[in-house]
Design an enzyme around this catalytic site. Structure first.
Site, short mmCIF file in Angstrom:
data_model
loop_
_atom_site.label_atom_id
_atom_site.label_comp_id
_atom_site.label_asym_id
_atom_site.label_seq_id
_atom_site.Cartn_x
_atom_site.Cartn_y
_atom_site.Cartn_z
N GLU A 170 0.11 -0.24 -2.75
CA GLU A 170 -0.39 0.35 -1.51
C GLU A 170 0.63 1.23 -0.81
O GLU A 170 0.44 1.60 0.35
CB GLU A 170 -0.85 -0.77 -0.58
N HIS A 239 -2.06 -4.82 5.41
CA HIS A 239 -0.78 -4.28 4.96
C HIS A 239 0.33 -4.90 5.80
O HIS A 239 0.11 -5.27 6.95
CB HIS A 239 -0.73 -2.76 5.10
N CYS A 356 0.41 3.96 10.37
CA CYS A 356 -0.45 4.22 9.21
C CYS A 356 -0.57 5.71 8.94
O CYS A 356 -0.76 6.13 7.80
CB CYS A 356 -1.86 3.65 9.45
#
Length: 429
Positions: A170, A239, A356
């Site tokens: 990720e 995350h 993000c």
């Protein structure tokens, strides 16, 4: 070293389809009417704020959407309109995946190891495969294309293709770097999950983290592979950057971020003697509150004067417990000495805050000069972005509009107008 944050421009197809399993905000707002124009302007506003603070700022472009090539791999065919119409009639969820604007969250684009950390002295970037979620797994090809265009000089950069899909990776959302304030080698931290927690999948595999460290040529002695806590994943920290952030010699994390925090802090102290760990206790800010406000999905940045600023979403300021704790932190006089609040509410509603939206790339002056300048921002370029977005981006998208050919055409035209305004040729991106 000079740090440049590369933010993703929120694409014209930004919508609330609720595609991200384990992402509480994404699920909570599924089916709502989105505001792509406002979302994109908020993102550019954040980039402007970073420039005004004296920080380096870059940009990545929205991916081609609707992603008709992806739909064709699933057996739909014909012209773009025919392909989309056929998919809409067959399975609307597939069209929602093909319309996703999630590439705006460039913290998931890649993992970046700066040149001082690597064996060959190059800055290494590994494209994330994002294989856990269908709407994100299709991003890797276009991401790799942009990275190779932005960082083309092999004297300074090495771009790695995505890892095999069996090993979920990720990107920088599960990566942190701790560098001694006094100088010397840094420590790179890779955070992974195990199995499922609370019915939610762990997106970052340990094998993927270890593979990225190997291919980047990192010293095993200065690479930490750390397990995220099951409680954090189950609570919606899909995350690690939802519960922890690092910058320089500072680690800022929630008490429940890691499976074995004591072991991690001891390992860090042994490798970076001047490390400062700031742990937010659960009895002051609960894990639930931290995730709802995206307290840790903030950008912790070093200012030109050497101080550190925490760039927070407005939701953190609006929560009394979070804001009280942060102001006490500032009053204590530690390394974090300033709070900066930004409005990225439309991104937050889909599950992504300030951190993000950006990929951190640290380079020296020569490497910075080798970056394709079309990916670097200044005030003039920001104004150009805002003009295109205001003119071309849809003002709103309702769920049923995802199947409207007029929206498909408008979004394609909007992206083309943006790439042209930034000086990219038709076939480059």
């Amino acid at each position: 070293m000079i740090e440049v944050n590369f933010d993703g421009i929120v694409g014209p197809t930004h919508n609330y389809a609720g595609l991200s399993i384990g992402n509480r905000a994404s699920f909570a707002n599924a089916g709502a009417v989105s505001s792509p124009r406002l979302a994109a302007l908020q993102g550019v506003g954040k980039m402007r704020r970073m420039l005004a603070m004296g920080l380096g700022q870059g940009v990545f472009l929205p991916h081609v959407r609707p992603n008709t090539d992806w739909l064709r791999t699933l057996g739909f065919n014909g012209s773009d309109t025919e392909t989309l119409a056929s998919a809409w009639m067959s399975d609307r969820a597939l069209v929602a995946n093909a319309m996703s604007a999630s590439a705006m969250w460039t913290a998931n684009a890649a993992t970046v190891s700066p040149a001082p950390d690597t064996r060959d002295g190059l800055c290494h970037l590994s494209v994330a495969n994002l294989s856990t979620m269908p709407h994100r797994a299709s991003e890797a090809g276009q991401t790799e294309r942009q990275l190779r265009l932005a960082f083309p000089d092999p004297r300074f950069f090495r771009i790695h293709a995505p890892l095999p899909a069996a090993f979920g990776d990720e990107g920088a959302a599960n990566f942190m770097r701790i560098a001694p304030r006094s100088g010397g080698p840094a420590v790179e931290m890779f955070v992974y999950g195990e199995g499922q927690s609370g019915g939610f999948p762990s997106r970052q595999h340990r094998t993927a983290s270890e593979a990225v460290a190997r291919r980047h040529g990192l010293s095993p002695a200065r690479s930490l592979v750390v397990r995220q806590s099951d409680a954090a994943i189950a609570a919606g920290a899909f995350h690690n950057d939802v519960v922890a952030v690092a910058n320089g010699h500072v680690l800022f994390a929630h008490e429940a971020a890691f499976a074995d925090p004591a072991a991690l802090y001891a390992a860090l102290a042994a490798l970076v003697p001047d490390v400062v760990t700031i742990e937010v206790p659960a009895d002051r800010v609960s894990l639930d509150t931290a995730i709802r406000t995206y307290l840790f999905n903030s950008q912790l940045v070093t200012m030109p004067d050497g101080g550190m600023t925490l760039v927070l979403p407005g939701e953190a300021q609006e929560n009394a417990a979070v804001w009280a704790w942060l102001n006490e932190l500032i009053a204590q006089g530690g390394p974090i000495d300033r709070l900066e609040v930004v409005d990225v509410r439309e991104s937050m509603r889909n599950g992504g805050g300030p951190a993000c939206l950006r990929l951190r790339v640290q380079v020296d002056a020569d490497a910075l000069a080798a970056i394709d300048p079309r990916f670097l921002l200044n005030e003039t370029v920001c104004a150009r972005l805002e003009q295109v977005i205001t003119q071309e981006w849809p003002e709103s998208i309702a769920p049923e509009e995802l199947g409207d050919p007029r929206l498909w055409d408008r979004c394609a035209r909007a992206r083309s107008a943006l790439t042209e305004a930034l000086g990219f040729g038709t076939d480059e991106l």
